[in-house]
Design a protein around this motif. Structure first.
Motif, mmCIF file in Angstrom:
data_model
loop_
_atom_site.group_PDB
_atom_site.id
_atom_site.type_symbol
_atom_site.label_atom_id
_atom_site.label_comp_id
_atom_site.label_asym_id
_atom_site.label_seq_id
_atom_site.Cartn_x
_atom_site.Cartn_y
_atom_site.Cartn_z
ATOM 1 N N MET A 1 0.815 -1.216 0.000
ATOM 2 C CA MET A 1 0.000 0.000 0.000
ATOM 3 C C MET A 1 0.853 1.273 0.000
ATOM 4 O O MET A 1 0.618 2.194 -0.785
ATOM 5 N N SER A 2 1.851 1.316 0.883
ATOM 6 C CA SER A 2 2.715 2.496 0.936
ATOM 7 C C SER A 2 3.486 2.660 -0.363
ATOM 8 O O SER A 2 3.751 3.773 -0.796
ATOM 9 N N ARG A 3 3.846 1.530 -0.961
ATOM 10 C CA ARG A 3 4.607 1.603 -2.226
ATOM 11 C C ARG A 3 3.749 2.178 -3.345
ATOM 12 O O ARG A 3 4.238 2.885 -4.210
ATOM 13 N N ALA A 4 2.467 1.835 -3.335
ATOM 14 C CA ALA A 4 1.567 2.374 -4.352
ATOM 15 C C ALA A 4 1.522 3.895 -4.231
ATOM 16 O O ALA A 4 1.587 4.618 -5.231
ATOM 17 N N ALA A 5 1.452 4.380 -2.990
ATOM 18 C CA ALA A 5 1.466 5.831 -2.769
ATOM 19 C C ALA A 5 2.797 6.405 -3.227
ATOM 20 O O ALA A 5 2.856 7.480 -3.820
ATOM 21 N N PHE A 6 3.850 5.641 -2.959
ATOM 22 C CA PHE A 6 5.196 6.083 -3.309
ATOM 23 C C PHE A 6 5.356 6.236 -4.824
ATOM 24 O O PHE A 6 5.821 7.262 -5.314
ATOM 25 N N VAL A 7 4.945 5.203 -5.571
ATOM 26 C CA VAL A 7 5.147 5.262 -7.025
ATOM 27 C C VAL A 7 4.230 6.297 -7.682
ATOM 28 O O VAL A 7 4.565 6.856 -8.724
ATOM 29 N N GLY B 1 0.017 18.778 -8.016
ATOM 30 C CA GLY B 1 0.066 19.624 -6.821
ATOM 31 C C GLY B 1 -0.280 18.900 -5.540
ATOM 32 O O GLY B 1 -0.358 19.508 -4.487
ATOM 33 N N LEU B 2 -0.503 17.601 -5.608
ATOM 34 C CA LEU B 2 -0.725 16.824 -4.383
ATOM 35 C C LEU B 2 0.520 15.963 -4.165
ATOM 36 O O LEU B 2 1.498 16.091 -4.882
ATOM 37 N N HIS B 3 0.464 15.081 -3.196
ATOM 38 C CA HIS B 3 1.562 14.134 -3.087
ATOM 39 C C HIS B 3 1.043 12.724 -2.860
ATOM 40 O O HIS B 3 -0.163 12.516 -2.676
ATOM 41 N N GLY B 4 1.976 11.774 -2.877
ATOM 42 C CA GLY B 4 1.604 10.366 -2.866
ATOM 43 C C GLY B 4 0.698 9.964 -1.716
ATOM 44 O O GLY B 4 -0.106 9.044 -1.843
ATOM 45 N N LYS B 5 0.830 10.658 -0.590
ATOM 46 C CA LYS B 5 0.033 10.290 0.585
ATOM 47 C C LYS B 5 -1.463 10.432 0.285
ATOM 48 O O LYS B 5 -2.284 9.729 0.868
ATOM 49 N N SER B 6 -1.796 11.355 -0.610
ATOM 50 C CA SER B 6 -3.201 11.522 -0.994
ATOM 51 C C SER B 6 -3.726 10.310 -1.741
ATOM 52 O O SER B 6 -4.939 10.123 -1.862
ATOM 53 N N PHE B 7 -2.806 9.516 -2.273
ATOM 54 C CA PHE B 7 -3.240 8.375 -3.067
ATOM 55 C C PHE B 7 -3.721 7.216 -2.182
ATOM 56 O O PHE B 7 -4.510 6.391 -2.632
ATOM 57 N N ILE B 8 -3.253 7.179 -0.923
ATOM 58 C CA ILE B 8 -3.673 6.079 -0.030
ATOM 59 C C ILE B 8 -5.190 6.109 0.201
ATOM 60 O O ILE B 8 -5.862 5.089 0.012
ATOM 61 N N PRO B 9 -5.761 7.267 0.563
ATOM 62 C CA PRO B 9 -7.235 7.277 0.685
ATOM 63 C C PRO B 9 -7.914 6.872 -0.622
ATOM 64 O O PRO B 9 -8.966 6.229 -0.605
ATOM 65 N N MET B 10 -7.310 7.251 -1.736
ATOM 66 C CA MET B 10 -7.920 6.896 -3.019
ATOM 67 C C MET B 10 -7.936 5.373 -3.213
ATOM 68 O O MET B 10 -8.926 4.820 -3.688
ATOM 69 N N ILE B 11 -6.843 4.717 -2.832
ATOM 70 C CA ILE B 11 -6.812 3.251 -2.977
ATOM 71 C C ILE B 11 -7.857 2.612 -2.058
ATOM 72 O O ILE B 11 -8.539 1.660 -2.438
ATOM 73 N N ILE B 12 -7.963 3.184 -0.847
ATOM 74 C CA ILE B 12 -8.968 2.660 0.090
ATOM 75 C C ILE B 12 -10.356 2.788 -0.550
ATOM 76 O O ILE B 12 -11.238 1.967 -0.337
ATOM 77 N N GLY B 13 -10.520 3.814 -1.374
ATOM 78 C CA GLY B 13 -11.787 4.056 -2.059
ATOM 79 C C GLY B 13 -12.206 2.936 -2.983
ATOM 80 O O GLY B 13 -13.379 2.815 -3.334
ATOM 81 N N PHE B 14 -11.268 2.094 -3.392
ATOM 82 C CA PHE B 14 -11.639 0.945 -4.216
ATOM 83 C C PHE B 14 -12.557 0.003 -3.432
ATOM 84 O O PHE B 14 -13.355 -0.718 -4.007
#
Lengths: 672, 112
Positions: free
Chosen positions: A383-389, A398-411
């Protein structure tokens, strides 16, 4: 000695679990209370405090699991929840949970907790990993150095839990005076003493430990500088003078204090830890591939595609069996009821209840396998790697990878995704992430895709669904870019993201996670979907005398009012209007609506009449992008306010309409 | 391959290797958080992957931390590893020459 805030008669003790993110606090919580809160291998699983109880040796303990924090300086909302609880609620006992394989980073918070004057038991978790790495820790030596009890456990393997409970009972009697840790640097100690004597007699200290407040003032903690503002100008001036004098002597006092803490941690490591191995590099090697500059993003999308492949191929086998079961149930119920009860009741049972609810419930296996795959990715540390990549891509908007974690949870579901934005430090970043989270296709939309792809794209089911998910991600990123450059302008905040070591997926926990999500889906089918289906059935049956599910029924009238708006998307039937409206309550209901409206008719044949493959694709896109369900609306309201919740509902629907219409119109040019 | 033991760089210029944190004053608002994860002045960290490839992966003690490029570009480090590697052009992008004026340069050289 009676416990603070506890009833002596009842022997109740308040325990808080504190620690860095991803050290297994929730696993300890589960082990102590016997509950099954979600655990994972990525920082930020717990974003709000959770409570549970356990009894042991005549003691009743109320346990609070707090979100992970690295230190007592709170940045994000989840960190503030933890810090505020520890500062204001003053639990009787704090279990400082530590990843025993990573003492250096974890003990920093423990030292702060001890400095705060809280009653602490240090819990060295992950004993199993420690042993696997051939590391040994002298817990008694560590306890002596820290001045608090130290217990070694493995929450996942359930080892040491009884010892921990005994220690809690044992320690309970000793909660009388705080442990005080002195700094080696006498200049710092002197400054602390001076400030302590100033603030301890003033009213600014009423809830805070004077020594801890003094340390925070020396560190120039912005939150506690505000506390000092309440003091008289004499005290304020004197404190400023003491800190300035100290800084003339030691330089930046906050740095000196941090260095003192790390020096002490180093001392503990040297005296109490024996490492017999060099660092294992399995995670490093895997990271070289999974987070590779060129391979990282393709691997992420491949894993997503694989998730859907498993969801379809394995899930569909079970789906077909359940479908057969529901067909049999519907036929049996009809033959049993016909002639015995009024016709309207036969229709209610077979068309409404079995047809409508059944058409949603058949997708439980797919939901199970979707969450199983998400669970595997979460517990493995990916999960953290997905945010990382995704950071590079997110950075461009203008955002950063950490914003992607909630998005993945959204799946899985958009509600926890909206809640997970609490880990973001910047309010603007948080708002943007909340606004675009509904575009990440949640599991409730899966029945829509499964139904439509099975009918119109049977040979390329998973690829088509995969494309829908990718369009969702692209839409989220695109809209985030738009918001960042218009209504929510601002610099991208710098951030730090922990990359936990890869671990084998926790089989039992992952199965439990997938099972609980499937159960939740079933519960929704039995409650909200059941009610909505009954409403649709009633709308399709009345006014009295009309043909069931006809244009003259209430459902037909409502659907016909909405239908013209759907024409640009190539959809020219009133049933879809009703389905889309009902989908606003819960996305799962969309398929159930069709089934309920057509009654005993064949869903496949009916949808084939209503849609072409192109308009079916446009419809799937519309359901992906249009307004989130009421539960998500409520979550956005709670987290961001009603204004943003309404804004989300409106802009997503307009956007969905534009995208679906464009896809249909442009597609028509090529496909005729 | 290059050794720059006597020079100071912003962390985002390092591609790979061990270095010592020299100055965190560029990230004042994040400073206390960085401290609590072990990023303090004088701490030795290992860059496992430079920020040229997106985020930077830093080994702090036993923790792998991903740092955003914007954060790494505010942290001044000095290499302590002869085998340190820099991102393309990073060797020339000395923190002293590159970003700060004469006063700051003096500060870094003299330790003031």
């Amino acid at each position: 000695m009676p416990l603070k805030g506890a009833s002596v008669e009842e022997n109740v003790i308040d325990i808080a679990l504190a620690g860095n993110p991803n050290v297994g606090k929730t696993a300890v919580f589960n082990a102590l209370t016997g509950m099954h809160q979600k655990i994972g291998n990525w920082p930020g699983v717990t974003i709000e405090k959770k409570e549970g109880v356990f009894s042991f040796a005549g003691i009743k303990a109320k346990v609070v699991d707090l979100p992970g924090i690295y230190g007592l300086n709170a940045f994000s909302l989840d960190e503030r929840i933890s810090r505020d609880y520890l500062v204001t609620s003053k639990p009787d006992l704090v279990l400082s949970i530590i990843d025993s394989t990573n003492l250096q980073r974890n003990l920093y918070l423990t030292l702060e907790l001890i400095e705060m004057g809280l009653n602490i038991i240090v819990v060295l978790n992950m004993q199993d990993e420690l042993e696997a790495k051939n590391i040994s820790i002298d817990t008694e030596g560590m306890a002596k150095k820290l001045g608090v009890p130290v217990v070694m456990i493995s929450a996942l393997k359930h080892t040491g839990i009884k010892d921990l409970k005994e220690k809690i009972v044992d320690y309970r009697g000793k909660i009388s005076s705080k442990t005080e840790r002195k700094f080696n640097d006498q200049r710092i100690e002197e400054a602390i003493r001076k400030i302590e004597s100033l603030v301890s007699h003033s009213d600014i200290c009423n809830e805070l430990d004077p020594r801890w407040l003094s340390i925070k003032l020396i560190e120039r903690d912005p939150e506690y500088k505000l506390v000092l503002e309440r003091a008289s100008s004499g005290i304020k001036g004197a404190v400023d003078q003491i800190v300035s004098d100290l800084e003339k002597s030691v330089g930046d006092a906050s740095v000196s204090i941090a260095q003192e803490r790390y020096r002490f941690i180093q001392e503990i490591e040297t005296d109490c830890v024996k490492k017999n191995t060099v660092r294992a590099d399995f995670t490093d090697r895997l990271d070289r591939i999974l987070t590779n500059r060129w391979l990282g993003i393709p691997i992420f999308f491949f894993l997503m595609w694989l998730t859907f492949q498993v969801t379809f191929t394995v899930g569909n086998f079970f789906l077909e069996q359940i479908e057969i079961g529901f067909e049999w149930l519907s036929e049996s119920a009809t033959s049993l009821l016909v002639g015995n009860v009024p016709e309207i009741l036969v229709s209610l049972v077979s068309d409404g209840i079995i047809g409508g609810v059944g058409s949603v419930m058949v997708f439980v296996p797919n939901i199970f396998f979707l969450f199983l795959m998400i669970g595997v990715l979460e517990s493995s540390g990916y999960m953290s790697r997905a945010a990382f990549v995704m950071d590079r891509l997110m950075h461009k908007i203008g955002l950063h990878g950490k914003s992607f974690i909630p998005m993945i949870i959204g799946f899985g579901c958009t509600v926890p995704a909206v809640m997970a934005t609490r880990t973001l430090e910047s309010r603007k970043d948080r708002l943007i992430t909340i606004l675009v989270s509904p575009f990440m296709s949640c599991s409730a939309r899966l029945p829509i895709y499964l139904t439509f792809t099975a009918i119109f794209f049977s040979k390329h089911q998973s690829t088509i669904v995969f494309s829908i998910y990718v369009i969702g991600i692209v839409a989220a990123i695109g809209m985030a870019r738009l918001f960042k450059s218009t209504i929510l302008k601002g610099e991208s905040s710098p951030f730090v993201l922990e990359l936990p070591p890869y671990r084998p997926p926790m089989v039992k926990e992952t199965l439990r996670f997938a099972g609980s999500k499937s159960l939740m889906f079933l519960k929704r089918a039995g409650t909200i979907i059941f009610i909505v289906v009954l409403v649709i059935w009633a709308l399709a049956s009345f006014p009295a005398g009309v043909e069931y599910g006809s244009r003259e029924s209430y459902a037909g009238v409502i659907g016909s009012a909405v239908a013209p708006l759907m024409k640009p998307m190539g959809i020219d039937n009133w049933e879809s209007g009703v389905a889309v409206l009902m989908g606003g309550l819960a996305k799962e209901v969309v398929v159930g609506t069709y089934q309920t409206l057509i009654g005993e008719g064949n869903l496949e044949l009916t949808l084939n009449e209503y849609f072409t493959p192109l308009s079916a694709y446009a419809f799937m896109l519309f359901t992906l992008l249009y307004m989130p369900c009421v539960a998500v609306f409520g979550a956005i309201w709670k987290e961001a306010g009603v204004k943003w919740a309404l804004f989300t509902a409106i802009y997503t629907t307009v956007f969905a309409f534009i995208v679906a219409s464009l896809v249909f119109r442009i597609g028509s040019l090529f496909l005729g | 391959m290059s050794s720059k033991g006597s020079e100071r760089f912003f962390l985002n210029n390092v591609r790979w290797g061990r270095c010592r944190i020299v100055d965190l004053s560029g990230c004042e608002t994040q400073k206390s958080k960085l401290r609590s994860i072990g990023l303090i002045e004088s701490a030795v960290v290992e860059v496992m992957r430079g920020s040229a490839e997106g985020m930077l992966i830093l080994l702090i003690g036993e923790s792998r931390m991903g740092l955003s490029n914007s954060l790494a570009s505010r942290i001044v480090v000095e290499p302590i590893d002869e085998r340190i590697r820099f991102v393309d052009g990073g060797e020339e992008n000395n923190a002293v020459k590159g970003r700060f004026g004469r006063r700051k340069r003096y500060r870094y050289r003299t330790g003031w």
